[in-house]
Design a protein around this motif. Sequence first.
Motif, mmCIF file in Angstrom:
data_model
loop_
_atom_site.group_PDB
_atom_site.id
_atom_site.type_symbol
_atom_site.label_atom_id
_atom_site.label_comp_id
_atom_site.label_asym_id
_atom_site.label_seq_id
_atom_site.Cartn_x
_atom_site.Cartn_y
_atom_site.Cartn_z
ATOM 1 N N ALA A 112 117.126 -30.166 78.721
ATOM 2 C CA ALA A 112 116.838 -28.913 78.016
ATOM 3 C C ALA A 112 116.792 -29.147 76.505
ATOM 4 C CB ALA A 112 117.892 -27.860 78.359
ATOM 5 N N ALA A 113 117.697 -29.979 76.006
ATOM 6 C CA ALA A 113 117.700 -30.305 74.575
ATOM 7 C C ALA A 113 116.422 -31.041 74.194
ATOM 8 C CB ALA A 113 118.923 -31.151 74.229
ATOM 9 N N ALA A 114 115.957 -31.930 75.060
ATOM 10 C CA ALA A 114 114.721 -32.669 74.777
ATOM 11 C C ALA A 114 113.527 -31.719 74.708
ATOM 12 C CB ALA A 114 114.481 -33.733 75.839
ATOM 13 N N VAL A 115 113.459 -30.797 75.641
ATOM 14 C CA VAL A 115 112.362 -29.821 75.622
ATOM 15 C C VAL A 115 112.429 -29.012 74.334
ATOM 16 C CG1 VAL A 115 111.459 -27.732 76.722
ATOM 17 C CG2 VAL A 115 112.102 -29.707 78.118
ATOM 18 N N TYR A 116 113.618 -28.571 73.975
ATOM 19 C CA TYR A 116 113.765 -27.788 72.746
ATOM 20 C C TYR A 116 113.354 -28.600 71.516
ATOM 21 C CZ TYR A 116 115.828 -25.458 68.786
ATOM 22 O OH TYR A 116 116.008 -24.872 67.554
ATOM 23 N N LEU A 117 113.884 -29.819 71.398
ATOM 24 C CA LEU A 117 113.635 -30.622 70.202
ATOM 25 C C LEU A 117 112.169 -31.019 70.029
ATOM 26 C CD1 LEU A 117 116.767 -32.936 70.239
ATOM 27 C CD2 LEU A 117 116.249 -31.152 68.580
ATOM 28 N N PHE A 118 111.459 -31.227 71.128
ATOM 29 C CA PHE A 118 110.087 -31.717 71.040
ATOM 30 C C PHE A 118 109.011 -30.675 71.339
ATOM 31 C CE2 PHE A 118 112.500 -35.621 71.465
ATOM 32 C CZ PHE A 118 111.924 -36.389 70.469
ATOM 33 N N LYS A 119 109.401 -29.524 71.893
ATOM 34 C CA LYS A 119 108.392 -28.531 72.265
ATOM 35 C C LYS A 119 108.566 -27.171 71.582
ATOM 36 C CE LYS A 119 106.213 -31.143 75.229
ATOM 37 N NZ LYS A 119 104.884 -31.623 74.975
ATOM 38 N N ALA A 120 109.781 -26.785 71.252
ATOM 39 C CA ALA A 120 110.014 -25.475 70.644
ATOM 40 C C ALA A 120 109.436 -25.450 69.230
ATOM 41 C CB ALA A 120 111.506 -25.159 70.608
#
Length: 137
Positions: A112-120
């Motif tokens: 979830a952190a990876a999605v946030y850091l790279f997509k949000a």
Amino acid sequence: MWANFWAMPKLLRLMTGHALACVTFLVMSVVPNDSFAIEGRHVSQAEWWSSGAGPFASLVGIFGLLAGVSLLRKARWARFLYLAFATVGLVIPYPVMGNPTLGLVGLLLVAAAAVYLFKAQGAVSYFEQEIPRKIGN
């Protein structure tokens, strides 16, 4: 760096604070005190270090400090470093301690952190902004 901290989206600020707060693991492992426990059992500082808990806690503390500072400095590799730090702290220890379920929960948090850091959009735009530089630096 304070300007960068306040320019971060709130969730990224929380993640940065989390990483920087983990330096307490290093401090508590290095500074002699009487509060060490392993699996609820009080242990001495020598046992803390010989069991592997001291080196691991110190590693997490150093890794957290590096990840937090890199996020503040908008380093190109900061997001990867934070994810590696989170993996070391939230995923790896649990299967070793015999609790793979918590390791899976940690893996979901890291994902979830990876999605946030790279997509949000907020996090991505934070890392794309120029870093204000002082004259002479």
